[in-house]
Design a protein around this motif. Structure first.
Motif, short mmCIF file in Angstrom:
data_model
loop_
_atom_site.label_atom_id
_atom_site.label_comp_id
_atom_site.label_asym_id
_atom_site.label_seq_id
_atom_site.Cartn_x
_atom_site.Cartn_y
_atom_site.Cartn_z
N MET A 90 0.82 -1.20 0.00
CA MET A 90 0.00 0.00 0.00
C MET A 90 0.87 1.26 0.00
SD MET A 90 -3.04 -1.23 2.58
CE MET A 90 -3.90 0.34 2.52
N MET A 91 1.99 1.24 0.72
CA MET A 91 2.89 2.38 0.71
C MET A 91 3.49 2.57 -0.67
SD MET A 91 4.81 1.89 4.38
CE MET A 91 5.97 3.19 4.04
N GLN A 92 3.90 1.49 -1.30
CA GLN A 92 4.49 1.58 -2.64
C GLN A 92 3.48 2.06 -3.67
OE1 GLN A 92 6.00 -2.41 -3.07
NE2 GLN A 92 7.95 -1.92 -2.09
N LEU A 106 -2.04 4.77 6.08
CA LEU A 106 -2.17 3.32 6.26
C LEU A 106 -3.26 3.07 7.29
CD1 LEU A 106 1.46 1.89 6.21
CD2 LEU A 106 -0.26 1.81 4.42
N SER A 107 -4.48 2.95 6.83
CA SER A 107 -5.59 2.65 7.71
C SER A 107 -5.47 1.21 8.21
CB SER A 107 -6.91 2.84 6.95
OG SER A 107 -7.91 2.00 7.44
N VAL A 108 -5.69 1.02 9.51
CA VAL A 108 -5.63 -0.31 10.09
C VAL A 108 -6.61 -1.24 9.40
CG1 VAL A 108 -6.12 -1.66 12.17
CG2 VAL A 108 -4.78 0.44 12.33
N ARG A 109 -7.83 -0.76 9.17
CA ARG A 109 -8.84 -1.60 8.52
C ARG A 109 -8.43 -1.97 7.09
NH1 ARG A 109 -13.51 -2.10 11.29
NH2 ARG A 109 -13.94 -0.60 12.96
N ALA A 159 -8.99 -6.79 12.15
CA ALA A 159 -8.32 -5.63 12.75
C ALA A 159 -7.73 -5.98 14.11
CB ALA A 159 -9.30 -4.46 12.87
N SER A 160 -8.42 -6.83 14.87
CA SER A 160 -7.90 -7.20 16.19
C SER A 160 -6.61 -8.02 16.07
CB SER A 160 -8.95 -7.98 16.98
OG SER A 160 -9.30 -9.17 16.29
N THR A 161 -6.53 -8.84 15.03
CA THR A 161 -5.31 -9.61 14.80
C THR A 161 -4.16 -8.69 14.45
OG1 THR A 161 -6.55 -11.53 14.03
CG2 THR A 161 -4.24 -11.41 13.38
N LEU A 190 3.10 -0.28 13.04
CA LEU A 190 2.86 -0.87 11.72
C LEU A 190 3.67 -0.16 10.65
CD1 LEU A 190 1.32 -2.72 9.77
CD2 LEU A 190 -0.54 -1.03 9.79
N ILE A 191 3.64 1.17 10.66
CA ILE A 191 4.37 1.94 9.64
C ILE A 191 5.86 1.70 9.77
CG2 ILE A 191 4.96 4.29 8.91
CD1 ILE A 191 2.09 5.09 9.67
N ASN A 192 6.38 1.71 10.98
CA ASN A 192 7.80 1.49 11.18
C ASN A 192 8.23 0.12 10.66
OD1 ASN A 192 7.86 3.96 12.39
ND2 ASN A 192 8.32 3.22 14.44
#
Length: 199
Positions: free
Chosen positions: A14-16, A22-25, A35-37, A48-50
Motif C-alpha cells: 500500500m505504501m508503494q 495506512l488505515s488499520v482496517r 483488525a484485532s489480529t 505498523l508503519i515502522n
C-alpha cells in the motif's frame, strides 16, 4: 508466510502504491486478517508503519555483498549504494516514486505522525549506510572516521542522484552517474572525516 509477515507485506504494498494513510482496517483487509489480529501484532499505527518501512529497506538493501572480501571494498560500497537507487530505475518509475514520496511526506501541513514516518524512512537508510561503513572500517579497508558524517554525505548524494533519475535523461546519464558515485565513494575513503561539531 506468517500472519505478521502478511500484514507487513500488505502495508508495504500500500505504501508503494502511494496510499496517503495506512488505515488499520484497509491493511487488515489487504492482508486477509481481522483488525484485532493486526492490533495484536502492531498495537499502534506507528508500529505498523515502522515495520513496513524497515521491511522496505531490508528488501531493497541486502547486506551480503558488503562482506564479500573477494571484491575491492570501494566496489562493494558502490554496489550497495546503487541498490538505494533501485526504486528510481527509469525516469517514469523515478517520477512516480518521487510523486508518491512528496504526496506522503512533503505536504505543507504534514501531521506529526507523517513526519515521524519520514524520519523512520531516513533513519533506516542512515542506519544501513552506517553499518556498511562500520563493516569496512572493522576489516581495515576504510580508515577510521566519523561514520555519521560520512553516512549523511552519502545519503545526500544518493538523494541527488535519485532526483536526477526523475528528470529528462541525458545520453550519458548512466556513465555520469557511475563516475559521480565512484567520486563520492573515493571521497569517503580518501578524506579523513572531521568529527561532527557539537549540536
Amino acid at each position: 508466510m506468517s500472519t505478521r509477515d502478511r500484514i507487513i507485506a500488505a502495508a508495504t504494498e500500500m505504501m508503494q502504491e502511494g496510499a496517503p494513510r495506512l488505515s488499520v482496517r484497509a491493511v487488515a483487509a489487504r492482508a486477509g486478517v481481522g483488525a484485532s489480529t493486526l492490533r495484536h501484532h502492531f498495537p499502534t499505527q506507528r508500529d505498523l508503519i515502522n515495520a513496513a518501512l524497515t521491511a522496505t529497506y531490508d528488501a531493497a538493501m541486502p547486506d551480503e555483498r558488503i562482506r564479500d572480501t573477494s571484491m575491492p571494498a570501494r566496489e562493494r560500497l558502490r554496489e550497495c549504494l546503487r541498490r538505494l537507487l533501485d526504486p528510481f530505475a527509469e525516469p517514469a518509475e523515478a517520477r512516480e516514486v518521487w510523486t508518491n514520496l512528496l504526496r506522503m511526506f512533503a505536504e505543507a501541513e504534514a501531521d506529526p505522525k507523517t513526519r515521524a514516518g519520514y524520519q523512520v524512512l531516513v533513519g533506516e537508510a542512515e542506519r544501513r549506510i552506517s553499518a556498511w561503513l562500520a563493516i569496512l572500517e572493522e576489516e581495515g579497508a576504510l580508515p577510521p572516521g566519523d561514520n555519521a558524517t560520512r553516512s549523511d554525505f552519502l545519503l545526500t548524494f544518493i538523494d541527488g542522484l535519485s532526483i536526477a533519475r526523475a528528470l529528462p535523461p541525458s545520453d550519458q546519464r548512466l556513465e555520469d552517474e557511475t563516475r559521480s558515485l565512484a567520486f563520492a565513494v573515493d571521497a569517503v575513503f580518501d578524506v579523513v572525516s572531521r568529527a561532527r561539531p557539537p549540536q
